[in-house]
Design a protein around this motif. Structure first.
Motif, PDB file in Angstrom:
ATOM      1  N   ASP A  74       0.847  -1.188   0.000  1.00  0.00           N
ATOM      2  CA  ASP A  74       0.000   0.000   0.000  1.00  0.00           C
ATOM      3  C   ASP A  74       0.881   1.236   0.000  1.00  0.00           C
ATOM      4  OD1 ASP A  74       0.594  -0.732   2.867  1.00  0.00           O
ATOM      5  OD2 ASP A  74      -0.464   1.164   3.226  1.00  0.00           O
ATOM      6  N   ARG A  87      -5.372   6.500   0.478  1.00  0.00           N
ATOM      7  CA  ARG A  87      -4.510   5.318   0.593  1.00  0.00           C
ATOM      8  C   ARG A  87      -4.807   4.406  -0.596  1.00  0.00           C
ATOM      9  NH1 ARG A  87      -2.510   2.038   5.231  1.00  0.00           N
ATOM     10  NH2 ARG A  87      -2.953   3.853   6.501  1.00  0.00           N
ATOM     11  N   VAL A 100      -4.214   0.573  -2.146  1.00  0.00           N
ATOM     12  CA  VAL A 100      -3.880  -0.794  -1.756  1.00  0.00           C
ATOM     13  C   VAL A 100      -3.776  -1.633  -3.022  1.00  0.00           C
ATOM     14  CG1 VAL A 100      -4.617  -2.826  -0.478  1.00  0.00           C
ATOM     15  CG2 VAL A 100      -5.060  -0.549   0.462  1.00  0.00           C
ATOM     16  N   VAL A 153      -4.660  -3.029   7.097  1.00  0.00           N
ATOM     17  CA  VAL A 153      -4.477  -1.774   6.353  1.00  0.00           C
ATOM     18  C   VAL A 153      -5.772  -0.972   6.314  1.00  0.00           C
ATOM     19  CG1 VAL A 153      -3.992  -0.773   4.069  1.00  0.00           C
ATOM     20  CG2 VAL A 153      -2.563  -2.627   4.942  1.00  0.00           C
ATOM     21  N   VAL A 208      -9.885   4.946   0.405  1.00  0.00           N
ATOM     22  CA  VAL A 208      -9.026   3.868  -0.090  1.00  0.00           C
ATOM     23  C   VAL A 208      -9.422   3.487  -1.512  1.00  0.00           C
ATOM     24  CG1 VAL A 208      -8.336   1.446   0.224  1.00  0.00           C
ATOM     25  CG2 VAL A 208      -8.550   2.967   2.210  1.00  0.00           C
TER      26      VAL A 208
END
Length: 323
Positions: A134, A142, A144, A210, A221
């Protein structure tokens, strides 16, 4: 369910937090044009031209912070004595980009080279031989990157326990002698073919950690995988084996806003029942000479705007009220 913005993505009232480039399934090989197993034309030599035009466009635009390559950097039909050369040639084009490129495995990558060699070649920021990681380009976001072939018959040595376990699963789920054939399989069971794979238990645990951290940080994300995670956004034969298990982890938290994938070359889009956007990207490999398929994505606090080239549809992905 493609949601094209008809050019609206090009104009927004606010400046994006950042912009990143996307491209999928270059599948370069120095061989004559051919066709897929379903008869769709494939332009093996031209695909690197699509990549060159993508990098040129990102650099010319300016402000493209990074790019993401969604796997299958070279094709399985690439002569094996040219595999390393072909991978290095394509990587050389990515390296002309003004920003870094984040890579992931596709099945065609693993037809050509073992995973340990690919992790090093693709400079995956893992600090190990694992191919999932990540990164955070700004405090609000974020990314991933999953290894969709963590549990598969591809890329591991033939005598490896993972290879044996994955083959055992295929024997159970797919009665065909050719495990790349979905013949006779119905609905989402068509995904149980050898060119797909799954996220393993250790990676699932890592993903949960995460996402928990991202949720606590109130980050948006973006989940990236070579294999699609929703049967509406892709053909059912191209899905990750354990897509439902991955999405069950995603739904423990409210931070994942979008899942991007490659693999299913025609592309697709949907919003699932939990408000997560799923966008499968169109393949560079299937662009006739003179055409392209790549894009850049503008990231805002409340949406993502994919601005595509001629073979990649514009898509606006507005987030539901969050976290």
């Amino acid at each position: 369910m493609m949601a094209a913005t008809n050019g609206l993505a090009h104009a927004s009232a606010h400046k994006p937090l950042f912009t990143f480039g996307v491209i999928a399934d270059v599948q370069y090989a120095d061989i004559p044009d051919g066709r897929s197993f379903t008869g769709i034309p494939r332009y093996y030599r031209h695909s690197i031209d699509v990549l060159q035009r993508a990098v040129s466009a990102w650099n010319k635009q300016g402000g493209v912070k990074f790019s993401i390559n969604f796997g299958d950097i070279v094709d399985g039909k690439c002569p094996k004595d040219k595999s390393l050369w072909a991978v290095q040639k394509v990587l050389g084009e990515f390296e002309k980009s003004d920003g870094p490129t984040y890579h992931m495995f596709g099945n065609h990558c693993l037809y050509n080279l073992p995973r340990t060699e690919l992790v090093a070649l693709l400079k995956m920021p893992t600090g190990s031989d694992r191919a999932y990681y990540d990164f955070s380009p700004c405090p609000e976001y974020r990314f991933v990157v999953l290894d969709a072939y963590d549990f598969s018959t591809l890329g591991w040595p033939r005598d490896h326990p993972v290879t044996a376990a994955a083959m055992s699963l295929l024997e159970e789920k797919n009665p065909n002698a050719d495990k790349n054939s979905p013949e006779g399989l119905v609905g989402v069971d068509q995904r149980y073919v050898m060119f797909n794979g799954a996220v393993g238990k250790e990676q699932l645990s890592w993903l949960s950690d995460v996402l928990r951290d991202a949720s606590e940080r109130r980050q948006n994300v973006v989940l990236c995988s070579h294999l699609p995670l929703d049967p509406v956004a892709a053909s059912q034969v191209g899905l990750m084996w354990n897509y439902a298990e991955v999405m069950a982890v995603v739904r423990r938290y409210n931070c994942v806003k979008a899942c991007f994938a490659g693999h299913d070359h025609k592309g697709g889009y949907c919003v699932d029942s939990h408000g997560v956007h799923h966008r499968t990207l169109e393949a560079a490999l299937e662009c006739p000479p003179g055409t392209t398929a790549f894009g850049h994505i503008e990231a805002y606090p409340d949406k993502l705007l994919l601005v595509g080239s001629d073979g990649m549809a514009d898509t606006e992905m507005c987030f539901e009220s969050s976290q």
